[in-house]
Design a protein around this motif. Structure first.
Motif, PDB file in Angstrom:
ATOM      1  N   HIS A  31      -3.146  -0.296  -2.313  1.00  0.00           N
ATOM      2  CA  HIS A  31      -4.115  -1.023  -2.774  1.00  0.00           C
ATOM      3  C   HIS A  31      -3.258  -2.506  -3.421  1.00  0.00           C
ATOM      4  O   HIS A  31      -2.385  -2.360  -4.141  1.00  0.00           O
ATOM      5  N   MET A  81     -10.922   5.523  -0.443  1.00  0.00           N
ATOM      6  CA  MET A  81      -9.781   4.952  -1.606  1.00  0.00           C
ATOM      7  C   MET A  81      -9.561   6.257  -2.169  1.00  0.00           C
ATOM      8  O   MET A  81     -10.197   6.943  -2.322  1.00  0.00           O
ATOM      9  N   LEU A 138      -4.355   3.403  -0.975  1.00  0.00           N
ATOM     10  CA  LEU A 138      -5.400   3.147   0.173  1.00  0.00           C
ATOM     11  C   LEU A 138      -5.076   4.061   1.565  1.00  0.00           C
ATOM     12  O   LEU A 138      -4.233   4.096   1.855  1.00  0.00           O
ATOM     13  N   TRP A 146      -8.857   2.447   1.267  1.00  0.00           N
ATOM     14  CA  TRP A 146      -7.942   1.706   0.502  1.00  0.00           C
ATOM     15  C   TRP A 146      -7.375   2.920  -0.564  1.00  0.00           C
ATOM     16  O   TRP A 146      -8.579   3.293  -1.326  1.00  0.00           O
TER      17      TRP A 146
END
Length: 296
Positions: free
Chosen positions: A160, A232, A264, A274
């Motif tokens: 990220h 994520m 991620l 992500w």
């Protein structure tokens, strides 16, 4: 900064290669087992989908551990591309050792279409810790889209971008933003160690570039890709491999990798993750895509 970033980063990655090839570096011996896959590719398998009979291009492949692993999943062809001559030579040697049919090409990412051709592949694969070395995310996305055939996809797993804004030198336990979140002319660093083995990096200076989530997704969609999935995770995956370093050496080689609470993943812009990101097919329009998922 002009092209200084490229010269610094090339020298830095050239200097990392001998450390990554050392007995304490990447676990290359495990590739003698024809079933062995790198920790990175093993982790990506559930999201990667089948790549059987596909033509695959792996951008920023470094010494080829993930590239050779992809070749063991049954694709029609695999090409690894990297700008480091030493890394490409190491990738070729590993492919020979592993008995893998992989083509390695020494080339900048931004020149990949010239080197490989328009519409040369069904899948573009890029691993964690890759785009932080590139200054222009829109230009990168245009390259990806041009490489993909209609219906092709991009698989991307990344950290990220917020992680790369945080100060990792504090001892008070606070999360403090110190570095840019959005794309800039780059952040210069000097680090004598490397994630993939002990020893001193002879050319420690480099330049990293952050790209915000909106910039990454915007660049991919502007290039004609369609996001098909986004995932994520709450941690940055670091795999351990027997006989190798405590963490998978293919996991993120970012210069400021001290504290990373997030991760991620992505696939075609059919799917984007992500910390992992990806892309996939667009459908009737036949445009390129990415994953988390992106498709064309």
């Amino acid at each position: 900064m002009g092209d200084d970033w490229r010269a610094l980063n090339l020298a830095n990655w050239e200097a990392r290669v001998p450390l990554h090839l050392s007995p304490e570096g990447y676990d290359l011996a495990s590739f003698d087992d024809p079933q062995y896959l790198s920790g990175v590719v093993r982790y990506d398998l559930p999201r990667l989908d089948s790549i059987a009979d596909l033509d695959v291009v792996h951008l920023q492949c470094h010494i080829g551990t993930d590239t050779v692993s992809l070749a063991r999943l049954g694709p029609r062809s695999v090409t690894g591309l990297d700008f480091s001559p030493s890394a490409i030579a190491a990738g070729i040697a590993l492919a020979v050792r592993a008995g893998a049919a992989v083509r390695f090409v020494e080339c900048d990412v931004y020149e990949a279409v010239t080197a490989l051709g328009v519409g040369c592949c069904d899948l573009v694969y890029t691993g964690i810790g890759a785009i932080c070395w590139l200054p222009d995310i829109r230009r990168w996305a245009e390259v990806v889209a041009a490489l993909l055939r209609p219906g092709g996809r991009l698989f991307m797993r990344e950290g990220h971008p917020m992680l790369d804004t945080l100060s990792d030198t504090r001892d008070d336990g606070l999360l403090v933003v110190q570095y840019p979140y959005f794309e800039t002319s780059g952040t210069t660093f000097s680090e004598e160690g490397t994630y993939g083995g002990p020893g001193t990096v002879a050319a420690p200076e480099g330049v990293s570039f952050n790209h915000g989530l909106g910039e990454v997704f915007g660049a991919l969609t502007a290039a004609g890709l369609t996001v098909t999935a986004a995932i994520m995770k709450d941690s940055l995956r670091r795999c351990s491999s027997a006989g190798g370093p405590a963490r998978d050496p293919s996991a993120p080689p970012h210069p400021r990798a001290g504290r990373r609470p997030l991760q991620l993943s992505s696939r075609r812009i059919s799917a984007v993750c992500w910390p992992t990101l990806g892309a996939g097919r667009v459908g009737p329009s036949r445009r390129p895509s990415t994953t988390s998922g992106w498709r064309t």
